[in-house]
Design a protein around this motif. Structure first.
Motif, PDB file in Angstrom:
ATOM      1  N   HIS A  28      -6.072   1.819  -3.404  1.00 58.68           N
ATOM      2  CA  HIS A  28      -4.880   2.265  -2.671  1.00 58.68           C
ATOM      3  C   HIS A  28      -3.711   1.291  -2.775  1.00 58.68           C
ATOM      4  O   HIS A  28      -2.644   1.547  -2.235  1.00 58.68           O
ATOM      5  CB  HIS A  28      -5.243   2.483  -1.192  1.00 58.68           C
ATOM      6  N   GLU A  41       0.829  -1.216   0.000  1.00 56.61           N
ATOM      7  CA  GLU A  41       0.000   0.000   0.000  1.00 56.61           C
ATOM      8  C   GLU A  41       0.850   1.247   0.000  1.00 56.61           C
ATOM      9  O   GLU A  41       0.322   2.357  -0.151  1.00 56.61           O
ATOM     10  CB  GLU A  41      -0.915  -0.002   1.227  1.00 56.61           C
ATOM     11  N   ASP A  42       2.158   1.121   0.254  1.00 58.74           N
ATOM     12  CA  ASP A  42       3.033   2.298   0.213  1.00 58.74           C
ATOM     13  C   ASP A  42       4.424   1.885  -0.250  1.00 58.74           C
ATOM     14  O   ASP A  42       4.714   0.695  -0.412  1.00 58.74           O
ATOM     15  CB  ASP A  42       3.074   3.009   1.582  1.00 58.74           C
TER      16      ASP A  42
END
Ligand code: FAD
Length: 374
Positions: free
Chosen positions: A142, A102-103
């Motif tokens: 996301h 997600e990141d």
């Protein structure tokens, strides 16, 4: 020479397939199982190959063992293909597994992990959001990327267990319910259970969490520990999710069965009530596990959970235990390491081969119970 009669303690995936292999070779096989807490009847059917981020987080000291075992996982999924072809179909699909990020920090973790796995022969690649859209359009917006492990897949354990049991029954394998409390070895193996005593030429210990206690008198301390885990299954839905799905930082596995139902698990805890009782569902795990699933795959948020359950996994030192005990080759160990349903059929084959005089020493040496010698 094939031993005349063989006792197998534990009737999960390992015990069943070991029994089939030995009965096929002409041995008289009896399986004695305590009738409780088999991981094989509670598991999710994920065929794991890439290192699970959950395992790396919770058991960092065991990561070297699991990393060294990656070639075994590759072979294990191939063994499932043989099981599917010979005794199935067991709803096996092998379209790969996605571990989501997600990141950027999570993606960097996956990039490093993928490099380590590639060195062991695992087929892995890092996908960006655009590439993910092409194969997994059902993911939440996301998700920025993922590690794709092409070797991974899934089976339906309910189907597989039923089919394998029917094969074993057809070969005349005898299944008995009893809990073995003590083993002795002389000219024969004697196993004293709660209700009866059993004798055999050789015994295979496929007792997962029950293993350490059974062989503690034979000069080895095997750290088999029960780990109560939570699972959920949804009603059927029309989305098509072919991949096994995991997350780079959070505990989850999800996958879809042929029925359209989505099985959600991945290591959320259940209430431990000891090894003689089945663990119970922890409502916090239910909420946390399914809401994480709905964040990752939004369509899950519209589905009803039709069943939740808790089951007993087994942990040791991250590697399987396969082969005869140093104290007596009449006792052969057959205990898979992490993701034991994936490893189960291969561990069974390797253990059965030890009894059939065909031991694959180059493979099993690393997994010998001798590493636990007192
Ligand atoms: C909820 C959950 C989800 C999981 N999901 C996955 C997954 O998706 N993919 C994967 O690869 N793995 C998964 N696992 C792990 C996997 O299920 C197990 O590692 C695997 O099934 C172990 O198989 P086994 O045959 O070695 O042992 P088990 O299936 O655990 O069977 C061992 C048997 O031995 C018996 N026994 C123990 N002691 C004695 C004794 N003294 N006398 C007689 N019998 C005894 C027990 O009663 C039991 O029936 C999961 C586990 C759980 C709990």
């Amino acid at each position: 020479m094939i031993p005349n009669d063989i006792l197998i303690v534990g009737g999960g995936i390992v015990g069943q397939i070991t029994a089939i292999k030995l009965a096929n070779a002409g041995a008289k096989v009896t399986v004695v199982d305590a009738g409780i807490n088999a991981g094989s009847t509670a598991n999710a059917g994920s065929l794991h190959v890439q290192m699970q981020s959950r395992f790396m987080r919770i058991y960092p000291d065991q990561v070297p063992n699991i990393e060294a075992s990656l070639p075994l996982y590759l072979r294990a999924v191939e063994e499932w293909e043989r099981i599917d072809a010979k005794y199935g179909p067991v709803e096996m699909i092998r379209k790969g597994g996605l571990m989501l990020a997600e990141d950027q920090k999570q993606l960097s973790f996956l990039e490093k992990k993928a490099k380590r796995e590639a060195k062991k022969g695992v087929s892995v690649e890092i996908l960006d959001r655009h590439a993910l859209e092409q194969i997994a359009p059902w993911l939440g917006p996301h998700i920025i990327g993922a590690e794709l492990c092409l070797n991974e897949g899934k089976v339906n354990p309910l189907v597989a267990n039923r089919r394998l049991r029917a094969v074993a029954d057809g070969l005349g394998v005898q299944f008995l319910q009893d809990r073995i409390q003590n083993l002795t070895v002389g000219k024969r193996v004697e196993a004293i259970g709660q209700t009866d005593t059993y004798q055999a030429d050789r015994a295979v210990i496929a007792a997962a969490w029950g293993t350490g206690a059974l062989v503690g008198n034979f000069g080895v301390t095997i750290p088999s520990v029960g780990e109560p885990l939570h699972m959920n299954i949804t009603e059927a839905c029309s989305a098509r999710i072919d991949h096994l799905v995991q997350h780079a930082e959070r505990s989850i596995t999800l996958k879809q069965f042929k029925s359209g139902q989505i099985v959600i698990g991945g290591g959320w805890s259940a209430n431990d009530r000891g090894l003689s009782q089945v663990p119970t569902v922890d409502p916090l795990s239910l909420l946390g596990n399914v809401s994480l699933a709905a964040q990752l795959v939004p369509t899950i948020g519209n589905l009803r959970i039709i069943r939740t359950w808790a089951g007993m996994n087994t942990t040791m030192d991250g590697a399987s235990v396969i082969g005869p005990l140093p104290a007596s080759d009449r006792l052969v160990m057959a205990v898979p390491g992490d993701a034991g349903y994936t490893l189960g059929p291969l561990v069974a084959r390797l253990a059965a081969n030890c009894l059939l005089g065909k031991a694959d020493h180059s493979v099993i040496e690393r997994y010998s119970p001798a590493r636990f010698a007192n």
